[in-house]
Design a protein around this motif. Structure first.
Motif, PDB file in Angstrom:
ATOM      1  N   GLN A   1     -13.035 -10.741  -0.756  1.00  0.00           N
ATOM      2  CA  GLN A   1     -13.212  -9.344  -1.187  1.00  0.00           C
ATOM      3  C   GLN A   1     -12.342  -8.410  -0.359  1.00  0.00           C
ATOM      4  O   GLN A   1     -11.967  -7.338  -0.817  1.00  0.00           O
ATOM      5  N   VAL A   2     -12.030  -8.866   0.844  1.00  0.00           N
ATOM      6  CA  VAL A   2     -11.265  -8.007   1.747  1.00  0.00           C
ATOM      7  C   VAL A   2      -9.882  -7.714   1.165  1.00  0.00           C
ATOM      8  O   VAL A   2      -9.442  -6.568   1.113  1.00  0.00           O
ATOM      9  N   LEU A   3      -9.209  -8.783   0.696  1.00  0.00           N
ATOM     10  CA  LEU A   3      -7.801  -8.639   0.351  1.00  0.00           C
ATOM     11  C   LEU A   3      -7.503  -7.608  -0.740  1.00  0.00           C
ATOM     12  O   LEU A   3      -6.637  -6.768  -0.547  1.00  0.00           O
ATOM     13  N   PRO A   4      -8.228  -7.651  -1.879  1.00  0.00           N
ATOM     14  CA  PRO A   4      -7.894  -6.654  -2.907  1.00  0.00           C
ATOM     15  C   PRO A   4      -8.056  -5.225  -2.389  1.00  0.00           C
ATOM     16  O   PRO A   4      -7.287  -4.335  -2.763  1.00  0.00           O
ATOM     17  N   LEU A   5      -9.039  -5.011  -1.519  1.00  0.00           N
ATOM     18  CA  LEU A   5      -9.253  -3.644  -1.043  1.00  0.00           C
ATOM     19  C   LEU A   5      -8.221  -3.246  -0.002  1.00  0.00           C
ATOM     20  O   LEU A   5      -7.778  -2.092   0.027  1.00  0.00           O
ATOM     21  N   VAL A   6      -7.817  -4.199   0.824  1.00  0.00           N
ATOM     22  CA  VAL A   6      -6.714  -3.910   1.745  1.00  0.00           C
ATOM     23  C   VAL A   6      -5.466  -3.570   0.927  1.00  0.00           C
ATOM     24  O   VAL A   6      -4.750  -2.611   1.209  1.00  0.00           O
ATOM     25  N   ALA A   7      -5.267  -4.365  -0.138  1.00  0.00           N
ATOM     26  CA  ALA A   7      -4.105  -4.121  -1.000  1.00  0.00           C
ATOM     27  C   ALA A   7      -4.192  -2.739  -1.617  1.00  0.00           C
ATOM     28  O   ALA A   7      -3.197  -2.012  -1.677  1.00  0.00           O
ATOM     29  N   MET A   8      -5.393  -2.375  -2.040  1.00  0.00           N
ATOM     30  CA  MET A   8      -5.582  -1.046  -2.623  1.00  0.00           C
ATOM     31  C   MET A   8      -5.177   0.028  -1.610  1.00  0.00           C
ATOM     32  O   MET A   8      -4.521   1.012  -1.963  1.00  0.00           O
ATOM     33  N   GLY A   9      -5.583  -0.196  -0.362  1.00  0.00           N
ATOM     34  CA  GLY A   9      -5.218   0.749   0.694  1.00  0.00           C
ATOM     35  C   GLY A   9      -3.708   0.867   0.821  1.00  0.00           C
ATOM     36  O   GLY A   9      -3.158   1.966   0.920  1.00  0.00           O
ATOM     37  N   LEU A  10      -3.023  -0.278   0.798  1.00  0.00           N
ATOM     38  CA  LEU A  10      -1.561  -0.258   0.920  1.00  0.00           C
ATOM     39  C   LEU A  10      -0.922   0.472  -0.253  1.00  0.00           C
ATOM     40  O   LEU A  10       0.029   1.234  -0.081  1.00  0.00           O
TER      41      LEU A  10
END
Lengths: 428, 289
Positions: free
Chosen positions: B97-106
């Motif tokens: 779940q972390v990755l898509p949201l980190v990606a969203m942040g980027l």
């Protein structure tokens, strides 16, 4: 891997040798057979530019890049490097993200992509990392901006610095501070030094503190306040500054914190005779001058500055305005100078061979640059002996872009009056 | 010790803490309801700052007024993120779940970089430089307003969650997702709204911060971390905890400068984080497990 695939798609050793031999023959034939054709087409010389294009210093990093690019464009429009058959320069871009390890790996990548020379990187910490790598790899590294003394103290053969050293910067600060206080007769007694806690900020303010002490000037540094790079709130720090009751503030800052600092000084009504930057960004950038308005007025900064009176600057500035808008500031002017110095060395070297470039760099005597100071010449450590600072002060002018004026030294000055003490921030 | 200085630092700490609380509340709400940690949180706040910046520069409307529009905008952004991305990853392992949201942040960060460039922008707002004086202690007006509005927005969200039907559905879905589905709640839609509210409160916090600090595309990351510390301090998923956690962090950071150099501010905040993790792993006020 299964065997059938290997024989199907790959080639066996004999075919390989045959093909390789023929390719080699073909290549030799083209090189030796039709040499004129190849030589007529000028090759390009790649220059790696590593700047903090993203991260907390992105504003400066991107301006640095533009400065590098503008000089590359200039050289190319003049017909490239003539002694190399009009070879064009090509800028390879690297982004340090303000982190030494990233800067180093980006430099490594650019070297692998064929950079003959490296320029950059604005921050001393990053410069240190790249200098070590450049020395290992045997690639000349011409620092356009980076001031920490230690970078050139290790006896590296491949490292040169167009910018002034921290020592030179500090020397300028003391010299101009003395000139300002003596000429106006206003003598501050208590001072506070602030700095960002990155290598540049610490080194710069540390050097300044020491030099101040040695100078015997009648001002006492009563407090030194350090804060991390990229801080968003300085209210507590300013409360501390106020409690220290200084007459003058010596901030070593970066873009962003200077805005917060000056607004907070206003809000907390900290009485000051003036703000005198010993040498740091933050106090002369267009965004600062525009956003902070009259609070920016009368701030003095000792800074390696553009030479607004020189034709080279005026020409470069016109090109900058046409291409990017705004004006060519001191950092990007140094980035511009860095490339000019490299191009000058390449021209005299007549080769992209590292030893020849190094020999040419050592012989540099380059006058046609857009910054305050004498001709660029490198001493045995690689430091520019012609580098010099100016004292600038933000003075009232209807056009915000014209408010930053050189006041010292006289030979470069745009305004002959220095406003000191300045009216209090809240009385303007 | 200088009493005036200590009082000054205390006042500033409390006021800053209120804003920390508002930023963190969105994160806490999103975690409390969906069980995901919004790693794009700081970037959403930066978006809020930029939108209110734009409204201010182009239309001359003060951030305190445009707050409503900014909150509505970030609500839609949050709603869209939840419905397009987060709803699909709810049942994945946490690490995924972390990755898509980190990606969203980027994505948000770089969108800001594209749209507004890397400059630190800090326009002069009407009340940006106002200050009140209580004896020798200065109270920054924009901070005070931000603090008051932060408390107001927090109370509104509380009221919304306690009293309205949608609020009750959100709490139901947070409590027991299957149960909520069984009684006929459209859980996906409720989740969209919950994420939207979380994003809106963050966007609003961004608008409140605009008069206080220059906005630049890369500042979001630090705020995600700050919000994270606050939320862990107060208890993940506990909204009141977020507000009080914000106050504690604001005051501690501010007062710590009395004794320590400001460069150690982050050491202070992260030490608090570590201590809480050791002694009260569910936060001071308890939170969702």
């Amino acid at each position: 891997m299964d065997k059938t695939r290997g024989t199907d798609k790959g080639m066996d050793r004999r075919t390989f040798i045959k093909v390789a031999g023929m390719t080699g023959l073909g290549l030799t034939a083209t090189t030796f057979g039709v040499p004129t054709l190849l030589r007529a087409k000028p090759k390009t010389i790649k220059i790696g530019s590593i700047q903090p294009a993203t991260g907390p210093l992105a504003v400066i990093g991107q301006a640095q890049r533009k400065g590098n690019q503008l000089a590359v464009d200039l050289i190319n429009s003049r017909g490239g490097i003539r002694s190399l058959g009009g070879a064009k320069l090509e800028l390879l871009l690297g982004d340090s993200e303000s982190k030494p390890e990233v800067g180093r790996s980006e430099a490594d990548r650019l070297i692998r992509e064929g950079a003959a020379v490296l320029v950059g990187p604005f921050q001393s910490g990053v410069a240190m990392a790249i200098a070590t790598l450049a020395e290992q790899r045997g690639v000349p590294f011409v620092m356009d901006v980076a001031a920490l003394d230690a970078i050139t103290q290790k006896g590296y053969k491949h490292v040169f610095r167009v910018f002034i050293t921290a020592r030179g910067l500090v020397g300028g600060a003391i010299k101009y501070y003395k000139m300002v206080t003596e000429s106006t007769g206003v003598i501050p007694k208590r001072a506070v030094v602030t700095n960002t806690a990155d290598p540049f900020g610490k080194g710069m303010s540390g050097g300044f503190l020491k030099a101040m002490e040695k100078s015997g000037l009648p001002v006492k540094i009563v407090e030194r306040i350090q804060y991390p790079l990229g801080i968003q709130d300085l209210s507590a720090e300013v409360a501390k500054i106020k409690a220290a009751k200084p007459d003058i503030l010596f901030p070593v800052s970066r873009i962003g914190d200077s805005v917060i600092l000056v607004r907070e000084l206003y809000k907390q009504k900290v009485p000051l005779m003036g703000i005198f930057g010993p040498g740091s960004p933050g106090w002369y950038e267009p965004e600062f001058v525009k956003d902070v308005g009259k609070l920016a007025l009368y701030v003095m900064t000792n800074v390696p500055w553009i030479n607004p009176l020189s034709p080279v600057y005026q020409k470069a500035n016109a090109a900058w305005q046409k291409k990017y808008g705004g004006y060519l500031d001191t950092n990007s002017a140094y980035a511009y100078t860095g490339i000019l110095v490299v191009a000058d060395a390449l021209e005299r070297a007549g080769s992209t061979d590292t030893d020849k470039i190094l020999a040419a760099l050592k012989q540099t005597n380059f006058k046609d640059h857009p910054v305050v100071g004498g001709p660029v010449r490198f001493d045995e450590k690689g430091d520019n002996t012609g580098a010099m600072t100016a004292l600038v002060q933000v003075q009232p002018d209807p056009d915000p872009l014209k408010r930053v004026k050189v006041v010292l030294p006289k030979e470069f000055a745009q305004s002959d009056k220095i406003v000191f003490p300045a009216p209090q921030l809240w009385e303007r | 010790m200088d009493v005036t200085l200590a009082l000054q630092l205390l006042v500033q700490g409390v006021l800053l803490g209120g804003i920390y609380g508002l930023i963190a509340m969105g994160l806490s709400l999103i975690f409390g309801v969906m069980g995901v940690i919004n790693f794009a949180h700081g970037q959403m706040m930066v978006m809020g700052m930029y939108v209110s910046y734009w409204i201010f520069v182009l239309l001359g409307i003060d951030p305190y007024v445009s707050l409503v529009v900014v909150a509505a905008g970030t609500f839609l952004l949050g709603y869209a993120i939840q419905s397009s991305v987060v709803n699909r990853i709810l049942d994945y392992p946490e690490a995924m779940q972390v990755l898509p949201l980190v990606a969203m942040g980027l994505i948000l960060e770089n969108t800001a970089l594209l749209l507004w460039g890397p400059d630190h922008r800090s326009p002069q707002t009407a009340l940006g430089l106002e200050a009140l004086w209580i004896g020798p202690v200065m109270v920054d007006v924009s901070r005070l307003i931000a603090f008051a509005l932060a408390i107001l927005i927090t109370s509104l969200i509380f009221f919304f969650l306690k009293k309205t039907d949608i609020g009750k559905s959100i709490r139901a879905a947070a409590d027991n997702r299957t149960g909520a589905i069984l009684v006929g709640i459209d859980v996906n839609r409720i989740f969209n709204i919950a994420f939207g509210i979380g994003a809106a409160s963050t966007g609003a916090a961004g608008a409140l911060l605009l008069p206080l600090m220059p906005v630049s595309p890369h500042m979001g990351h630090d705020f995600t971390l700050t919000a994270f510390i606050v939320v862990i301090l107060g208890g993940l998923g506990n909204l009141m905890g977020a507000l009080i956690g914000g106050l504690i962090l604001g005051v501690t950071e501010s007062l710590s400068t009395l004794l320590l150099p400001a460069t150690l501010k982050q050491v202070v905040s992260f030490s608090i984080l570590v201590l809480i993790m050791i002694f009260r792993p569910r936060g001071l006020f308890g939170g969702k497990k």
